[in-house]
Each structure stands twice: as structure tokens, then as C-alpha cells.
Design an enzyme around this catalytic site. Structure first.
Site, PDB file in Angstrom:
ATOM      1  N   THR A   1       5.896   8.823   3.769  1.00  0.00           N
ATOM      2  CA  THR A   1       5.106   8.507   2.568  1.00  0.00           C
ATOM      3  C   THR A   1       5.067   7.012   2.270  1.00  0.00           C
ATOM      4  O   THR A   1       4.057   6.480   1.818  1.00  0.00           O
ATOM      5  CB  THR A   1       5.701   9.259   1.352  1.00  0.00           C
ATOM      6  OG1 THR A   1       5.551  10.645   1.586  1.00  0.00           O
ATOM      7  CG2 THR A   1       5.025   8.884   0.056  1.00  0.00           C
TER       8      THR A   1
ATOM      9  N   ASP B   1       4.467  11.822   9.967  1.00  0.00           N
ATOM     10  CA  ASP B   1       5.051  12.482   8.815  1.00  0.00           C
ATOM     11  C   ASP B   1       6.399  13.003   9.335  1.00  0.00           C
ATOM     12  O   ASP B   1       6.459  13.559  10.435  1.00  0.00           O
ATOM     13  CB  ASP B   1       4.155  13.657   8.398  1.00  0.00           C
ATOM     14  CG  ASP B   1       4.641  14.337   7.136  1.00  0.00           C
ATOM     15  OD1 ASP B   1       3.912  14.313   6.144  1.00  0.00           O
ATOM     16  OD2 ASP B   1       5.756  14.920   7.166  1.00  0.00           O
TER      17      ASP B   1
ATOM     18  N   THR C   1      10.775  11.240   3.904  1.00  0.00           N
ATOM     19  CA  THR C   1      11.961  11.795   3.241  1.00  0.00           C
ATOM     20  C   THR C   1      12.304  13.208   3.719  1.00  0.00           C
ATOM     21  O   THR C   1      13.463  13.608   3.658  1.00  0.00           O
ATOM     22  CB  THR C   1      11.771  11.832   1.711  1.00  0.00           C
ATOM     23  OG1 THR C   1      10.607  12.595   1.417  1.00  0.00           O
ATOM     24  CG2 THR C   1      11.642  10.446   1.131  1.00  0.00           C
ATOM     25  N   ASP C   2      11.284  13.934   4.190  1.00  0.00           N
ATOM     26  CA  ASP C   2      11.523  15.361   4.467  1.00  0.00           C
ATOM     27  C   ASP C   2      12.654  15.599   5.462  1.00  0.00           C
ATOM     28  O   ASP C   2      13.464  16.503   5.272  1.00  0.00           O
ATOM     29  CB  ASP C   2      10.241  16.037   4.977  1.00  0.00           C
ATOM     30  CG  ASP C   2       9.215  16.202   3.866  1.00  0.00           C
ATOM     31  OD1 ASP C   2       9.598  16.119   2.684  1.00  0.00           O
ATOM     32  OD2 ASP C   2       8.026  16.409   4.184  1.00  0.00           O
TER      33      ASP C   2
ATOM     34  N   GLN D   1      25.938  28.105   2.076  1.00  0.00           N
ATOM     35  CA  GLN D   1      24.654  27.906   1.371  1.00  0.00           C
ATOM     36  C   GLN D   1      24.851  27.102   0.081  1.00  0.00           C
ATOM     37  O   GLN D   1      23.878  26.639  -0.511  1.00  0.00           O
ATOM     38  CB  GLN D   1      24.018  29.269   1.060  1.00  0.00           C
ATOM     39  CG  GLN D   1      23.517  29.960   2.308  1.00  0.00           C
ATOM     40  CD  GLN D   1      23.042  31.387   2.081  1.00  0.00           C
ATOM     41  OE1 GLN D   1      22.671  31.753   0.958  1.00  0.00           O
ATOM     42  NE2 GLN D   1      23.040  32.183   3.127  1.00  0.00           N
TER      43      GLN D   1
HETATM   44  N1  ASP Z   1       6.049  14.439   4.183  1.00  0.00           N
HETATM   45  C1  ASP Z   1       6.581  13.112   3.993  1.00  0.00           C
HETATM   46  C2  ASP Z   1       7.465  12.785   5.172  1.00  0.00           C
HETATM   47  O1  ASP Z   1       8.574  13.250   5.222  1.00  0.00           O
HETATM   48  C3  ASP Z   1       7.340  13.060   2.711  1.00  0.00           C
HETATM   49  C4  ASP Z   1       7.924  11.710   2.385  1.00  0.00           C
HETATM   50  O2  ASP Z   1       7.991  10.792   3.151  1.00  0.00           O
HETATM   51  O3  ASP Z   1       8.371  11.574   1.222  1.00  0.00           O
HETATM   52  O4  ASP Z   1       7.051  12.064   6.045  1.00  0.00           O
END
Ligand code: ASP
Length: 344
Positions: free
Chosen positions: A21, A66, A98-99, A280
Site C-alpha cells: 500500500t 501486493d 502489511t498483509d 489460536q
Molecule cells: N494488500 C496490501 C499489501 O499487503 C495491504 C497493505 O500494504 O497495507 O500489499
């Protein structure tokens, strides 16, 4: 004109842009990673050119991704870039979606052996191109952290918190504080100052740095749920997978009517498959044998993931199998603290 003093103290860091992102632009199909416009935006951040900032160079992965599509190949590319540039830079910043950032940071923490320089992962929830964004602070602060000579590990900076990379999990899809480290203290908290917690930081090693490339080892994660029929998983546990992370309830418990798992684990181990038990619950640790409901797992030959995140467990399995170790040693090392990823 640069003074002699400045030449002496200026740190040099390498920025590795992988996508995510942070550098995305709006397209007709949603946000997508962009190279040229991101570089232009970076160059427009005056603070990054300030004399208090380290000197920096940037390399981009091709293609930008991504992070939901980032996997072993990209981990290897990032590791190779760092390894090849290791002597030329004081630190590294990896710009990443972030993912799956916690997976990549975990993987690199194992792959970069005897690391004595900072490797800082960061990204953002809102792209740098937006007026309101978290990218700018995450960038500026990560550049500063990557030039700190007291950091000798892979870490993750996000939303004011510096976390150990292999202890981090993404817990929010929306908040600007998106990561936490449930079982290990923050390495630094960022407010008016960057407050490092020295006792939490990894100590420097005197062993020479080396880099372990990973192989595409077949690994699976199995989440236990009420009513799970373990026998349905037998074919993949026996024949397809080398490493299995079983996410159990609480401190390592599985349903009492799930006893068919025990012989499966035993036979899987005879086939060279390692079963690691995690919880978990994000806080706390697996204690195999604490309850009757987990005792059989231990007897069957499963290893305890203790308080490791599933992300770290997966990455560690990739790493240990890629080292070419035999099953007994992998079992032993899964339960050994290698990079500060678990508390015994
Ligand atoms: N879908 C994005 C990624 O992980 C989300 C992000 O970067 O916040 O590349």
C-alpha cells in the site's frame, strides 16, 4: 559542501521497495503498486534529505507486489539483495505490504544468519500519495532506526512501535497501529523521542554474517475447530506436507474425540513430517501436557511452538528444512530459541 565530520558520521542505508500500500496508486481495479510515481513522492519528502538523515539508495523488486502474493521467491530476492550489499550499508529498510509483512520479516530473521545490522520492515495502511497517510512517519522513522548501530536484528516499525520481526502479527486491517507483538516487549516506542528498550534488543554477535536461501518446502497450517475430523487430513499429512503447524485451542488442546490425530502425527513423523503445535490465542504459550487434551500430542511426537506466532513457525520450518537438517534435528531446533522468536 559536505564537511569532513559529516563524512565520518553519515550512515548509509539501502531501501528495498517490494510493493504494498505504501507506494500504491488508485487504478480502475483498486490500489496497485507503482514505481515511478512512488520514487517521485519519496524524493519530494524534504525530511528524507535532511542532514540528520542517513544517506540512502533505493532498489525495487520487479514486479512490485501486493504482499498477499509475496512468497519464498521474494524472500530469497530480498535476502540476496541484503546479502550482496551487506558490507556497503549500515542498515536496510524493506518497504513491504502489511498483509504478509510479519511472514517476510520472520523468514528474513532466520535467513540472515548472524546479522549485526538493522533490517527494518515498514509499510503503511494509507498510501503515501494520499493527503492523510501513515506512510510518511513510518518512512522517516524507519530510516532513522535503520541507521542505529545498536540494532542487530530484523525488526518491524509501524504506527509508533518497533517490534521484533519474528514476534509481530498484523492484528488490524484498518487501524494505523496495525501490528503488535503479543509475547515480547516492544523494541522501541516512538513518541516525542524514539525510546529504545535496550534490554529487549538482540545482542551483537561476533560470528560472520551469512545468508541461507529458502526452498519451496511443502508446509501447511491446520486450524483446529470444534467438530474437526482429523482423518480427512490424513492424505496430505502423510504424503504431501513436510511441515505442519497445528493451531490448537488455548495452551495446546484439541478435542477429546480428535484422538485419531495422534497416530497420524506418529506416522507423519516416520515419513519425515514435523508437526508443530501453536495456539489460536495470540497471548501466552503452548504447554503440551498441561491438560489431558494436549498430552497425546506430545506423546505422538508433535513439537511445541511455545509462544511463537504461526508466522514465525511457518518461516522457521521453511528455514530448517532448507538447511537440509534431518527430522530429529529439525524437531529439536523448532523448540530452540534461534533468533529471539520464542520464550522457553
Ligand atoms: N494488500 C496490501 C499489501 O499487503 C495491504 C497493505 O500494504 O497495507 O500489499
Amino acid at each position: 559542501m559536505v564537511s569532513l565530520m559529516e563524512v565520518y558520521i553519515k550512515k548509509r542505508i539501502l531501501i528495498i521497495y517490494t510493493g504494498g500500500t505504501i507506494g500504491m496508486m488508485k487504478s480502475d481495479h483498486g490500489y496497485t503498486p507503482e514505481k515511478d510515481s512512488f520514487l517521485e513522492q519519496l524524493n519530494n519528502i524534504q525530511e528524507l534529505k535532511d542532514e540528520k538523515m542517513p544517506l540512502w539508495d533505493l532498489v525495487s523488486l520487479e514486479p512490485l507486489l501486493d504482499s498477499s502474493s509475496v512468497s519464498v521467491d521474494e524472500w530469497n530476492k530480498i535476502g540476496e539483495i541484503i546479502s550482496n550489499a551487506y558490507e556497503s550499508y549500515d542498515g536496510f529498510v524493506v518497504l513491504h505490504g502489511t498483509d504478509t509483512m510479519a511472514y517476510t520479516a520472520s523468514a528474513l530473521s532466520f535467513m540472515l544468519e548472524n546479522l549485526s545490522k538493522p533490517v527494518v520492515f515498514t509499510g503503511s495502511q494509507i498510501p503515501l500519495c494520499e493527503i492523510r497517510n501513515d506512510a510518511r512517519d513510518n518512512l522517516i522513522t524507519s530510516f532513522l532506526i535503520a541507521s542505529n548501530e545498536n540494532i542487530h536484528e530484523v525488526c518491524l516499525y509501524f504506527g509508533g512501535k518497533l517490534l521484533r520481526g519474528n514476534r509481530a502479527i498484523k492484528f488490524s486491517a484498518n487501524d494505523l497501529i496495525a501490528f503488535m507483538s503479543p509475547n515480547y516487549p516492544t523494541l522501541a516506542d516512538v513518541g516525542i523521542d524514539i525510546r529504545y528498550h535496550r534490554s529487549a534488543l538482540m545482542k551483537e554477535t561476533d560470528q560472520p554474517f551469512s545468508f541461507q536461501k529458502l526452498q519451496r518446502v511443502p508446509i501447511g497450517v491446520l486450524k483446529v475447530f470444534p467438530g474437526i475430523q482429523f482423518d480427512l487430513f490424513e492424505p496430505i499429512m502423510m504424503n504431501a506436507l513436510k511441515g505442519i503447524v497445528v493451531e490448537t485451542f488455548g495452551a495446546g488442546n484439541i478435542p477429546q474425540d480428535g484422538k485419531e490425530l495422534f497416530p497420524l502425527i506418529k506416522r507423519a513423523f516416520e515419513h519425515g513430517t514435523i508437526v508443530t503445535v501453536t495456539s489460536q490465542c495470540s497471548h501466552g504459550s503452548v504447554i503440551l501436557g498441561a491438560y489431558e487434551a494436549s498430552n497425546g500430542l506430545k506423546e505422538a511426537g508433535a513439537v511445541s511452538g511455545y509462544d511463537m506466532t504461526s508466522e514465525a513457525c511457518v518461516a522457521k520450518m521453511y528455514y530448517l528444512f532448507s538447511k537440509g537438517y534431518d527430522s530429529e534435528l529439525i524437531k529439536e531446533l523448532m523448540e530452540t530459541n534461534l533468533r529471539g522468536e520464542l520464550t522457553l
